[in-house]
Design an enzyme around this catalytic site. Structure first.
Site, PDB file in Angstrom:
ATOM      1  NE  ARG A 106       9.488   3.529  -3.083  1.00 59.95           N
ATOM      2  CZ  ARG A 106       8.381   2.702  -3.304  1.00 59.95           C
ATOM      3  NH1 ARG A 106       6.789   3.160  -3.560  1.00 59.95           N
ATOM      4  NH2 ARG A 106       7.995   1.859  -2.476  1.00 59.95           N
ATOM      5  CG  HIS A 133       9.529  -3.078  -3.182  1.00 58.59           C
ATOM      6  ND1 HIS A 133      10.152  -1.623  -2.104  1.00 58.59           N
ATOM      7  CD2 HIS A 133       8.548  -3.041  -2.870  1.00 58.59           C
ATOM      8  CE1 HIS A 133       8.828  -1.242  -0.771  1.00 58.59           C
ATOM      9  NE2 HIS A 133       7.941  -1.961  -2.538  1.00 58.59           N
ATOM     10  CD  GLN A 136       5.834  -5.954  -1.488  1.00 63.34           C
ATOM     11  OE1 GLN A 136       5.610  -3.995  -1.091  1.00 63.34           O
ATOM     12  NE2 GLN A 136       4.604  -6.406  -0.355  1.00 63.34           N
ATOM     13  CG  ASP A 227       5.382  -5.373  -9.152  1.00 70.29           C
ATOM     14  OD1 ASP A 227       4.481  -4.660  -9.304  1.00 70.29           O
ATOM     15  OD2 ASP A 227       6.308  -5.483  -8.882  1.00 70.29           O
ATOM     16  CB  CYS A 267       4.075  -5.582  -4.348  1.00 67.47           C
ATOM     17  SG  CYS A 267       4.268  -4.743  -5.728  1.00 67.47           S
ATOM     18  NE  ARG A 295       5.708  -3.183   2.674  1.00 68.84           N
ATOM     19  CZ  ARG A 295       6.277  -2.213   1.700  1.00 68.84           C
ATOM     20  NH1 ARG A 295       5.861  -2.002   0.418  1.00 68.84           N
ATOM     21  NH2 ARG A 295       7.132  -0.969   1.571  1.00 68.84           N
TER      22      ARG A 295
HETATM   23  N1  NVA Z   1       7.718  -3.676  -9.160  1.00 69.13           N
HETATM   24  C1  NVA Z   1       6.981  -2.010  -8.817  1.00 69.13           C
HETATM   25  C2  NVA Z   1       6.664  -1.922  -7.198  1.00 69.13           C
HETATM   26  C3  NVA Z   1       6.446  -1.327  -6.696  1.00 69.13           C
HETATM   27  C4  NVA Z   1       5.769  -1.411  -5.087  1.00 69.13           C
HETATM   28  C5  NVA Z   1       7.674  -0.516  -9.098  1.00 69.13           C
HETATM   29  O1  NVA Z   1       9.158  -0.515  -8.949  1.00 69.13           O
HETATM   30  O2  NVA Z   1       6.803   0.311 -10.032  1.00 69.13           O
HETATM   31  N1   CP Z   2       4.255  -1.656  -2.665  1.00 68.65           N
HETATM   32  C1   CP Z   2       4.357  -0.468  -2.483  1.00 68.65           C
HETATM   33  O1   CP Z   2       6.005  -0.244  -2.077  1.00 68.65           O
HETATM   34  O2   CP Z   2       3.503   0.027  -2.440  1.00 68.65           O
HETATM   35  P1   CP Z   2       3.741   1.953  -3.086  1.00 68.65           P
HETATM   36  O3   CP Z   2       4.245   1.833  -3.894  1.00 68.65           O
HETATM   37  O4   CP Z   2       2.611   2.329  -2.464  1.00 68.65           O
HETATM   38  O5   CP Z   2       4.422   1.858  -1.704  1.00 68.65           O
END
Ligand code: NVA
Ligand code: CP
Length: 308
Positions: A106, A133, A136, A227, A267, A295
């Site tokens: 990540r 993502h 997801q 989101d 999500c 997930r």
């Molecule tokens: N769009 C959000 C998704 C978190 C799972 C982010 O990137 O923070």
């Molecule tokens: N939806 C998701 O990716 O959650 P986290 O940021 O908690 O991993």
């Protein structure tokens, strides 16, 4: 049906990396694993986790998925490893891929993820970047399949920022033949290359529709999805985005536009009162916590394929 071996040792950097048959196979495998109709073994396999941003669901679902398959994970905290001190990606990737059987990463830039994949001798999985993502999106479409049995004649409306989550939904939706509508304020549309790619791979003409009016976009939708308005790394834009996204909350009024059997997805993590109301999150249309559970089932299916 594909031969699962085709996925072995592949990277999963983007939803575009999978064919229709491969997505279908992963969803079926996840359903079977969830129903305990199948048991797979990844004994002695090790998944490395490199998370430059916070995570609850992605990190824990990978950890539990590996544990349930008999394997192990190693969580490489960038602040206590040499990654945080600036060791080059090409060195880290070559070393870690000699220890681990796959790496879930990540990070911010998609290009950094691609650099890891270029230098790693083992599969690299996108655990979220600023662009996509994809893990997801697989869990999202598993949740949709469980509800509606198949993807025929479905409309998924995403209301909010044209961000990483929206981008992966767009591509996965195009692969599966789902009409995807994205409603954003002007200036927050999804990535241009993602739109182009989705239109190229889509089974149906005009299956991706962009809107600036969430009410119009939600009309007759089977799935309403949202989101956060400010993603990780955008903390300094929060005040401005809160103003720009006024009117883009999933609330009862918006739900009334959708199909009467519509489901709500998010999500997570969620900011109640911003992109979604508490009432909708806790209401009867919400499948948000099934989605979060999925997930874990999807990670198991994906790991089983990539490490088989
Ligand atoms: N769009 C959000 C998704 C978190 C799972 C982010 O990137 O923070
Ligand atoms: N939806 C998701 O990716 O959650 P986290 O940021 O908690 O991993």
């Amino acid at each position: 049906m594909i031969h699962p071996e085709k996925l072995a040792n592949k990277d999963f950097l983007s939803s575009c990396d999978l064919s229709v048959d491969e997505v279908t196979h992963i969803l079926e495998l996840a359903e079977n694993l969830k129903k305990k109709e199948l048991s797979l073994n990844l004994k002695n396999k090790v998944l490395g986790l490199i998370f430059d941003k916070s995570s609850t669901r992605t990190r824990v679902s990978f950890q539990v998925a590996m544990a349930r398959l008999g394997g192990t994970t190693i969580d490489l905290n960038p602040s206590t490893s040499q990654i945080g001190r600036g060791e080059p990606i090409k060195d880290t990737a070559r070393v870690l891929s000699r220890y681990c059987d796959a790496m879930a990463i990540r990070t911010f830039n998609q290009s950094d993820l691609e650099e890891y994949a270029q230098w790693s001798s083992k599969p690299v999985i996108n655990a979220l970047t600023d662009l996509e993502h994809p893990c997801q999106a697989l869990a999202d479409f598993l949740t949709i399949k469980e509800e509606f049995c198949n993807f025929e004649n479905l409309i998924l409306t995403f209301v909010g920022d044209g961000n990483n989550v929206a981008n992966s939904l767009i591509i996965c939706g195009a692969l599966l033949g789902v009409e995807v509508r994205i409603a954003t304020p002007k200036g927050y549309e999804p990535n241009h290359d993602v739109i182009k790619k989705a239109r190229e791979i889509s089974k149906f003409k005009d299956s991706l529709k962009l809107f600036n009016d969430p009410y119009l976009a939600s009309s007759g939708a089977n799935v309403l999805y949202t989101d956060v308005w400010s993603s990780m790394g955008e903390e300094n834009q929060k005040e401005e985005k809160d103003k720009d996204f006024y009117g883009f909350t999933i609330d009862n009024d918006l739900l009334k536009q959708a199909d009467k059997n519509a489901i709500i997805l998010h999500c997570l993590p969620a900011y109640r009162g911003k992109e979604i109301t508490d009432e909708i999150m806790e209401g009867q249309h919400s499948r948000i916590f099934d989605q979060a559970e999925n997930r874990m089932h999807i990670q198991q299916a994906l790991l089983a394929c990539l490490l088989s």
